[in-house]
Write a protein that holds these residues in place. Structure first.
Motif, short mmCIF file in Angstrom:
data_model
loop_
_atom_site.label_atom_id
_atom_site.label_comp_id
_atom_site.label_asym_id
_atom_site.label_seq_id
_atom_site.Cartn_x
_atom_site.Cartn_y
_atom_site.Cartn_z
N GLY A 19 0.80 -1.22 0.00
CA GLY A 19 0.00 0.00 0.00
C GLY A 19 0.83 1.26 0.00
N CYS A 20 1.60 1.48 -1.07
CA CYS A 20 2.59 2.54 -0.99
C CYS A 20 2.22 3.74 -1.86
CB CYS A 20 3.96 2.02 -1.37
SG CYS A 20 3.93 1.01 -2.84
N TRP A 21 0.94 4.05 -1.91
CA TRP A 21 0.57 5.20 -2.73
C TRP A 21 1.07 6.49 -2.10
CZ3 TRP A 21 -3.18 4.69 -6.92
CH2 TRP A 21 -3.32 5.88 -7.64
N SER A 22 0.72 6.69 -0.85
CA SER A 22 1.15 7.91 -0.16
C SER A 22 2.32 7.60 0.75
CB SER A 22 0.01 8.50 0.65
OG SER A 22 -1.10 8.74 -0.15
N LYS A 23 3.24 6.82 0.27
CA LYS A 23 4.31 6.37 1.16
C LYS A 23 5.20 7.54 1.54
CE LYS A 23 7.65 4.98 -2.30
NZ LYS A 23 8.78 5.87 -2.21
N LEU B 105 -11.45 8.28 4.39
CA LEU B 105 -10.07 7.80 4.26
C LEU B 105 -9.20 8.81 3.53
CD1 LEU B 105 -10.35 3.98 3.55
CD2 LEU B 105 -9.60 5.14 5.60
N VAL B 106 -9.76 9.44 2.48
CA VAL B 106 -8.96 10.41 1.74
C VAL B 106 -8.63 11.61 2.63
CG1 VAL B 106 -8.96 12.03 -0.19
CG2 VAL B 106 -9.84 9.74 -0.50
N ALA B 109 -6.49 9.94 6.03
CA ALA B 109 -5.29 9.13 5.98
C ALA B 109 -4.55 9.14 4.65
CB ALA B 109 -5.64 7.69 6.36
N TYR B 110 -5.27 9.22 3.55
CA TYR B 110 -4.59 9.09 2.25
C TYR B 110 -4.85 10.30 1.36
CZ TYR B 110 -4.79 4.24 3.81
OH TYR B 110 -4.70 3.11 4.55
N GLU B 112 -3.24 11.80 -0.79
CA GLU B 112 -2.76 11.82 -2.18
C GLU B 112 -3.39 10.73 -3.04
OE1 GLU B 112 1.50 11.76 -1.69
OE2 GLU B 112 1.26 13.44 -0.30
N THR B 113 -4.12 9.83 -2.42
CA THR B 113 -4.73 8.75 -3.19
C THR B 113 -6.08 9.20 -3.72
OG1 THR B 113 -3.74 7.32 -1.55
CG2 THR B 113 -5.24 6.30 -3.09
N ILE B 118 -9.59 4.16 -3.75
CA ILE B 118 -10.01 3.67 -2.43
C ILE B 118 -11.36 2.98 -2.53
CG2 ILE B 118 -10.81 4.48 -0.19
CD1 ILE B 118 -8.45 6.39 -0.21
#
Lengths: 411, 373
Positions: A19-23, B105-106, B109-110, B112-113, B118
């Motif tokens: 899961g390294c999208w926003s790593k 989630l965006v 936590a994420y 940039e995804t 997701i």
């Protein structure tokens, strides 16, 4: 064939599992420990960001490499908004700015006086990376940026040092309060209460304080110390409370944990030192009258810590007298704080909130211009109950023995 | 009908996960201000009545799915139209939860995804669960419910230990009287999340013991109502009403406030885990129910084959319903009365009346020795 295909697919799925999208690699992060905000002459926000130098933080136990340079590095950038200033600082840092470990936001006194604090906070509150428990302080008599450039002894990361100092001094002395970003916003937006913040100032030679040599001395060239409580009105800083006045505020907000009180005894000032170990303060509003009355009730328990003249501490009657004296002293101190605050016309105690919670209808009629019109007129009754529970390892002091000896010798 | 059986306990678990699923994300019943918790409790009572209503319908037709009895009650074509509308309703709600959950989630936590990625991952997991059937979903629920309740219990424990609760934030009580509280309860909270249990009408026939199922269901509604009320009460007392009403995810903010011993802090993961678990079950259950109903309605012998196509529909729907999160939320609050009221209250109630009348007739007819149905 099918088997191999399945095997291949399984192996492929492993690559997706991490899961390294926003790593974010640790070695690519600039870990922010504290931020400072000022405004310069051109009216731009100046944001000072303090980064941790991971290699230089490790203490003596680690041994080996590192420990040579300072534990933190400071960069400054400016912009028309706080966010722009923040983005602009990326031009100077080789790594990705990382907020989750930031624990301190320092705001320059000048900015707090002219523009206030609330206007700066939205960017922090909105960002999911920033902790809402990040602490806020005001840098007294200096730019936040200059304060950020100070190195500190013992706790090598200044943000750490500030937070720990605040927490301990709130507990031991009760003249400062730990206020987080979220607390400040809560205080500012709730009806009938105004926010306060703790101030920090630098003692010593500021010019020397950003050099590593400064903290390598036994007596550092400069030291950061918690100093005063900033009082706000209409979003702007208007006054500093210090010493007992500041403690009065903390007391009325029921956040005092320990406090030491010097009592006058038989004509000698500061003769008995009473330390409050446990206290409980409640604010009650009597909303039956036109302008509500406020009753502050304090119940304090503590011990005698020091006497500077002979006092018969083995006599319960004397103890009771000391209790009365302590009650009087505490009452006086709180009275002073209340008077000064009513003069300042800023309800930092939350008297309005107490009225609102007691009687929301009544509050509707008072809330407009509460600070200016009604708050200064509110009659405040202060009731104090103080108890001396113990006197330490001794009953009577050795001073009274000394006195006896001397008077015998004189015969 | 799938040839599957679940236990009453599994039904209980599924209903609790389903009700808490996305309700823990949002500031529930916030229009009732400090009395949000009370509004939730009031609507829990309404929720119990609704559940009783849905279950009563099932009791009239214990061996038939709702698709079949709606058709039997209303006639083939009108019944099919209503069933189809219900399927759309389920798909829409599934997509809504997916969007809620993805946006969370965006945001948290994420950053940039892309939301699409997701949502895709989530719906893929849900589609897999739907293909495996209700027994598998129920067993997964049983397993994850342990973790879920551990999260909730320990979070409540930590919140109370951290000394951040200030109960006086819940005062003044009834600032504007009881009206806004009751209004919020019956225009919002009753439909979201309690009325959504209407979808479980498709699940009831799978439970192996009808009597136990009724008890378990009522208990589940009660437990989730009390949990939600407790959650809103602690949100309000920790954050204060001003902050709660401005927060998209108040429970997250409450959990972020926890600081115990200087090292138990930033417990965001608590919130994330709980909402991912709850969100997964809510999405999967709506999804499963839509797929089953579609299969029965269109006489598809292998409903499994519908899982992926319908999954795509939900995915696209979740992306298309709104262009930003504010729009999505406004849509959720505004549409409540127009879509939820008929689907959750009016139709079931009318169906119940019809079924009751028919049943009485049938009984009389049975006494006369004829069979009319």
């Amino acid at each position: 064939m099918r088997k191999w295909l399945l095997f291949f697919l399984l192996m492929m799925s492993v690559t997706g599992l991490s899961g390294c999208w926003s790593k974010k690699e640790l070695s690519e992060l600039a870990i922010i420990s504290a931020m400072g905000i000022d405004k310069n002459e051109e009216g731009k926000y100046v944001k000072t960001v303090q980064f941790v130098n991971p290699g230089n933080v490790s203490g003596g136990l680690q041994g080996g490499g590192g420990g040579q340079g300072p534990a933190v590095t400071v960069y400054t950038a400016e912009g028309d908004t706080v966010f722009e200033a923040h983005i602009n600082s990326s031009a100077k840092v080789s790594r990705q700015l990382y907020h989750p470990h930031a624990n301190l936001v320092v705001i320059g006194e000048e900015l707090a006086r002219t523009e206030g604090v609330n206007v700066l906070l939205d960017v922090f509150e909105r960002n999911a990376e920033v902790r809402s428990t990040t602490k806020l302080i005001i840098s007294r008599d200096m730019k936040a940026g200059d304060m950020m450039k100070m190195l500190t002894a013992i706790d090598h990361i200044p943000a750490e040092k500030v937070n720990n100092t605040l927490k301990i001094t709130e507990k031991m002395r009760g003249e400062n309060v730990v206020v987080s970003l979220q607390d400040f916003i809560k205080w500012s937006t709730a009806p009938g209460i105004e926010p306060i913040l703790s101030g920090f100032r630098v003692e010593g030679n500021l010019a020397e304080a950003n050099k590593q040599e400064s903290v390598m001395q036994m007596d550092p060239a400069a030291n950061l110390e918690a100093n005063g409580i900033a009082v706000f009105k209409d979003e702007k800083l208007i006054d500093w409370y210090e010493g007992q006045t500041a403690r009065g505020v903390v007391w009325i907000l029921d956040r005092v944990k320990q406090a030491e009180i010097d009592l006058e005894w038989e004509g000698k000032k500061d003769a008995v030192v009473y330390q409050v170990m446990r206290q409980n303060t409640t604010i009650k509003a009597d909303t039956k009258k036109d302008i509500p009355e406020i009753t502050i009730h304090v119940r304090a328990e503590g011990a005698i810590r020091e006497v500077t003249k002979p006092v018969k501490l083995d006599d319960p009657n004397i103890i009771a007298e000391i209790e009365r004296a302590a009650e009087k002293e505490i009452k006086q101190q709180l009275q002073k704080t209340v008077e000064r605050t009513q003069k300042n016309q800023s309800d930092i105690f939350g008297f309005g909130q107490a009225i609102y919670r007691q009687n929301a209808k009544k509050w509707k009629g008072l809330q407009e211009n509460w600070n200016e019109t009604y708050f200064p007129q509110v009659k405040v009754n202060i009731e104090v109950e103080a108890f001396v529970r113990r006197t330490g390892l001794r009953t009577n002091d050795h001073l009274s023995e000394l006195e006896k000896k001397q008077s015998k010798g004189g015969e | 009908m799938e040839n599957a059986k679940i236990s009453a306990y599994q039904l209980f678990v599924l209903i609790v996960l389903f009700e808490l699923g996305s309700a823990i994300l949002v500031p529930l019943a916030i229009d009732a201000k400090q009395e949000a918790w009370l509004a939730i409790l009031i609507s829990t009572l309404g929720g119990l009545c609704l559940f009783w209503l849905y279950f009563r319908l099932y009791e009239y037709y214990p061996d038939r799915s709702p698709v079949e009895y709606i058709q039997a009650l209303l006639g083939k074509i009108p019944g099919s139209i209503i069933v189809f509308a219900y399927i759309l309703f389920c798909l829409y709600l599934s997509a809504r939860v997916l969007r809620d959950f993805g946006e969370m989630l965006v945001t948290v936590a994420y950053p940039e995804t892309p939301l699409f990625i997701i949502n895709t991952i989530m719906i893929a997991a849900a589609a897999y669960a739907v293909r495996k059937g209700i027994e598998t979903i129920a067993r997964t629920g049983e397993l994850l419910f342990v973790l879920f309740s551990f999260l909730f219990i320990s979070a409540f424990f930590l919140i109370s230990v951290a000394g951040i609760i200030d109960v006086s934030n819940l005062r003044p009580a009834f600032e504007n009287g009881l009206t806004p509280v009751v209004k919020t309860a019956f225009t919002q909270t009753l439909y979201f999340p309690f009325g959504e249990v209407v979808a479980f009408a498709m699940i009831f026939p799978y439970v192996n013991n009808a009597k136990e199922a009724k008890k378990a269901g009522l208990l589940a509604v009660l437990v989730s109502g009390v949990t939600l009320a407790l959650m809103m009460a602690s949100n309000t007392s920790v954050l204060g009403i001003e902050l709660v009403s401005r927060s998209l995810f108040p429970l997250l903010s409450t959990i972020q406030t926890i600081e115990v011993f200087d090292f138990i802090e930033r417990l965001d993961v608590y919130f994330m885990l709980a909402s991912v678990i709850g969100g997964f079950f809510k999405i999967s259950l709506f999804f499963y129910i839509a797929v089953r109903a579609l299969a029965i309605l269109f006489n598809e012998q292998q409903p499994i084959r519908l899982a992926y196509p319908i999954g795509m529909v939900i995915l696209v729907l979740s992306m298309m319903t709104a262009s930003n999160f504010s729009e999505h939320l406004t849509e959720g609050i505004k549409s409540t009365l127009f879509t939820h009221l008929p689907f959750q209250v009016v139709f079931p109630f009318l169906l119940f009346l019809l079924a009751a009348v028919k049943h009485r007739r049938k009984k009389q007819a049975g006494a006369d020795g004829r069979d009319s149905l």
